[in-house]
Write a protein that holds these residues in place. Sequence first.
Motif, mmCIF file in Angstrom:
data_model
loop_
_atom_site.group_PDB
_atom_site.id
_atom_site.type_symbol
_atom_site.label_atom_id
_atom_site.label_comp_id
_atom_site.label_asym_id
_atom_site.label_seq_id
_atom_site.Cartn_x
_atom_site.Cartn_y
_atom_site.Cartn_z
ATOM 1 N N THR A 35 0.851 -1.190 0.000
ATOM 2 C CA THR A 35 0.000 0.000 0.000
ATOM 3 C C THR A 35 0.885 1.238 0.000
ATOM 4 O O THR A 35 2.105 1.142 0.139
ATOM 5 C CB THR A 35 -0.921 0.024 1.230
ATOM 6 O OG1 THR A 35 -0.120 0.000 2.416
ATOM 7 C CG2 THR A 35 -1.870 -1.157 1.222
ATOM 8 N N SER A 36 0.288 2.385 -0.145
ATOM 9 C CA SER A 36 1.013 3.656 -0.121
ATOM 10 C C SER A 36 0.651 4.412 1.155
ATOM 11 O O SER A 36 -0.530 4.713 1.389
ATOM 12 C CB SER A 36 0.661 4.493 -1.353
ATOM 13 O OG SER A 36 1.122 5.820 -1.210
ATOM 14 N N SER A 37 1.644 4.710 1.970
ATOM 15 C CA SER A 37 1.380 5.454 3.205
ATOM 16 C C SER A 37 0.860 6.854 2.907
ATOM 17 O O SER A 37 0.064 7.407 3.671
ATOM 18 C CB SER A 37 2.665 5.534 4.050
ATOM 19 O OG SER A 37 3.712 6.158 3.320
ATOM 20 N N ALA A 66 -7.665 -2.024 -6.090
ATOM 21 C CA ALA A 66 -7.958 -1.244 -4.890
ATOM 22 C C ALA A 66 -8.899 -2.032 -3.999
ATOM 23 O O ALA A 66 -9.720 -2.820 -4.476
ATOM 24 C CB ALA A 66 -8.573 0.106 -5.251
ATOM 25 N N ILE A 67 -8.762 -1.828 -2.693
ATOM 26 C CA ILE A 67 -9.615 -2.468 -1.696
ATOM 27 C C ILE A 67 -10.527 -1.413 -1.085
ATOM 28 O O ILE A 67 -10.088 -0.316 -0.741
ATOM 29 C CB ILE A 67 -8.774 -3.130 -0.588
ATOM 30 C CG1 ILE A 67 -7.999 -4.333 -1.133
ATOM 31 C CG2 ILE A 67 -9.658 -3.564 0.579
ATOM 32 C CD1 ILE A 67 -7.068 -4.956 -0.117
ATOM 33 N N ALA A 68 -11.798 -1.735 -0.954
ATOM 34 C CA ALA A 68 -12.754 -0.847 -0.298
ATOM 35 C C ALA A 68 -13.682 -1.674 0.572
ATOM 36 O O ALA A 68 -13.788 -2.896 0.407
ATOM 37 C CB ALA A 68 -13.551 -0.043 -1.325
ATOM 38 N N TYR A 69 -14.339 -1.020 1.508
ATOM 39 C CA TYR A 69 -15.318 -1.688 2.364
ATOM 40 C C TYR A 69 -16.575 -0.852 2.384
ATOM 41 O O TYR A 69 -16.538 0.361 2.614
ATOM 42 C CB TYR A 69 -14.774 -1.852 3.783
ATOM 43 C CG TYR A 69 -15.786 -2.383 4.780
ATOM 44 C CD1 TYR A 69 -16.170 -3.719 4.767
ATOM 45 C CD2 TYR A 69 -16.371 -1.532 5.715
ATOM 46 C CE1 TYR A 69 -17.104 -4.205 5.673
ATOM 47 C CE2 TYR A 69 -17.307 -2.008 6.630
ATOM 48 C CZ TYR A 69 -17.665 -3.348 6.601
ATOM 49 O OH TYR A 69 -18.592 -3.830 7.501
ATOM 50 N N GLY A 70 -17.719 -1.501 2.123
ATOM 51 C CA GLY A 70 -18.995 -0.813 2.134
ATOM 52 C C GLY A 70 -19.915 -1.373 3.194
ATOM 53 O O GLY A 70 -19.988 -2.591 3.385
ATOM 54 N N THR A 239 -9.320 -2.083 11.225
ATOM 55 C CA THR A 239 -10.186 -1.522 10.196
ATOM 56 C C THR A 239 -10.450 -2.565 9.120
ATOM 57 O O THR A 239 -9.606 -3.428 8.851
ATOM 58 C CB THR A 239 -9.550 -0.281 9.554
ATOM 59 O OG1 THR A 239 -8.359 -0.664 8.884
ATOM 60 C CG2 THR A 239 -9.244 0.768 10.603
ATOM 61 N N PRO A 240 -11.623 -2.540 8.496
ATOM 62 C CA PRO A 240 -11.958 -3.559 7.500
ATOM 63 C C PRO A 240 -10.959 -3.649 6.351
ATOM 64 O O PRO A 240 -10.558 -4.740 5.952
ATOM 65 C CB PRO A 240 -13.343 -3.127 7.018
ATOM 66 C CG PRO A 240 -13.910 -2.352 8.151
ATOM 67 C CD PRO A 240 -12.754 -1.644 8.759
ATOM 68 N N MET A 241 -10.550 -2.502 5.799
ATOM 69 C CA MET A 241 -9.653 -2.540 4.640
ATOM 70 C C MET A 241 -8.278 -3.092 5.007
ATOM 71 O O MET A 241 -7.702 -3.900 4.266
ATOM 72 C CB MET A 241 -9.537 -1.144 4.024
ATOM 73 C CG MET A 241 -10.783 -0.692 3.292
ATOM 74 S SD MET A 241 -10.578 0.868 2.408
ATOM 75 C CE MET A 241 -10.426 2.034 3.771
ATOM 76 N N SER A 242 -7.735 -2.674 6.139
ATOM 77 C CA SER A 242 -6.429 -3.184 6.549
ATOM 78 C C SER A 242 -6.507 -4.661 6.903
ATOM 79 O O SER A 242 -5.568 -5.424 6.665
ATOM 80 C CB SER A 242 -5.883 -2.385 7.731
ATOM 81 O OG SER A 242 -6.729 -2.509 8.861
ATOM 82 N N PHE A 245 -6.495 -6.483 3.581
ATOM 83 C CA PHE A 245 -5.165 -6.402 2.982
ATOM 84 C C PHE A 245 -4.210 -7.395 3.648
ATOM 85 O O PHE A 245 -3.466 -8.101 2.969
ATOM 86 C CB PHE A 245 -4.605 -4.988 3.103
ATOM 87 C CG PHE A 245 -3.158 -4.879 2.697
ATOM 88 C CD1 PHE A 245 -2.786 -4.936 1.365
ATOM 89 C CD2 PHE A 245 -2.156 -4.755 3.661
ATOM 90 C CE1 PHE A 245 -1.451 -4.860 0.990
ATOM 91 C CE2 PHE A 245 -0.826 -4.685 3.297
ATOM 92 C CZ PHE A 245 -0.472 -4.730 1.962
ATOM 93 N N ASN A 246 -4.230 -7.467 4.970
ATOM 94 C CA ASN A 246 -3.365 -8.410 5.683
ATOM 95 C C ASN A 246 -3.711 -9.846 5.333
ATOM 96 O O ASN A 246 -2.824 -10.702 5.220
ATOM 97 C CB ASN A 246 -3.490 -8.197 7.195
ATOM 98 C CG ASN A 246 -2.934 -6.863 7.636
ATOM 99 O OD1 ASN A 246 -2.063 -6.294 6.976
ATOM 100 N ND2 ASN A 246 -3.436 -6.338 8.742
ATOM 101 N N ALA A 247 -4.996 -10.121 5.137
ATOM 102 C CA ALA A 247 -5.428 -11.477 4.811
ATOM 103 C C ALA A 247 -4.992 -11.898 3.417
ATOM 104 O O ALA A 247 -4.662 -13.055 3.171
ATOM 105 C CB ALA A 247 -6.950 -11.575 4.938
#
Length: 343
Positions: A35-37, A66-70, A239-242, A245-247
């Motif tokens: 990801t980009s900090s 891209a990853i998003a959470y709705g 957070t859902p997105m992080s 991403f880790n998964a």
Amino acid sequence: MSFKQLEADDFVISADSVSSTLWSTGNPTLSTFFTSSVQEASTSGDYYLNIYNTGSDLSGSAIHFAIAYGNSLGSGSENFNQAVDGKSPTSTVYGQFQNLVLGDENTDFTFGTITSSEFYALSFERARYKEKLFLKSLTLTISGSSGSVTLTDDSAYASSVIFKEAGRVYQLISGSAGTKNSSLNENGYTANSGSYGWFLPDIGTILLNPLALADFAVSGGIGLEYSGSAPATAAPNVTPMSSLFNAISGSGVFTINSEETITSNYVFVRPRSSEFNYSENPSFISGSTGEVIYSDFINNPQTYITTVGLYNDTNELLAVAKLSRPLTKDFTKEALVRVKLDF
């Protein structure tokens, strides 16, 4: 230069489906995720996270998806206004995908047989998937606290194709490269939490079902922790997105290809034996008498075809085709030149 009117049977249209790797590495499997900090700290980081193949500030780095959470209730992110509950970046994302995928802001997403008010979204960078995602090419491994699951689409098993506003919709099931894991049940997912999500090939998007992923391994889930409208195992500080991403980065297996239809227009140019045997170069004609200067072009004319130009009815040049070598033409020869236009 000579002209010839083309007939209807001189044109043939052909369409071929071509698949290719989606990732910039040229490899069908992406195994490193960054990801980009800078982007995470910006306003856009509240809505989505761009995923790179390497460090975002390194040479050769590129956004791949891209990853998003709705969440329809706004859970998973802070409210825009603390006095107004349920209005947050996650509720905005949910509404955007409702309009894009379902075309109805009053309809929820149904994964398998379970209606859900939340989802994860993986949206591929537009130029990478070209026209659409290639069916039965998906292999996505996601790992959590209680195990891992490998996902693919059910296009090989669906009895009929479901269409939404965004085009075709397929369920995500346990399996790889279009082949399901039948150890769960005949559908490739468990009935209590629904399918693992939706595969949307026509808009280059994957929707993941958080309920199915958050379940325990014995029920087909991976114990994925997140702070949306989560089960009791969720960690509020994740957070859902992080979490997603880790998964994904923890497994290092994401295989998928793109597909596009290449339409070719074939034009057959047929110089007959009596055609194109004389040069149109004015230096071969006497300016005063109009006679052919060189006798060889009277008794035994011979030309060399090097270029084919395609013109419209108003005499505008539209395309030029060059022959690999000059083609000899006289009264004893006919030719067939096939021009291929790809678009």
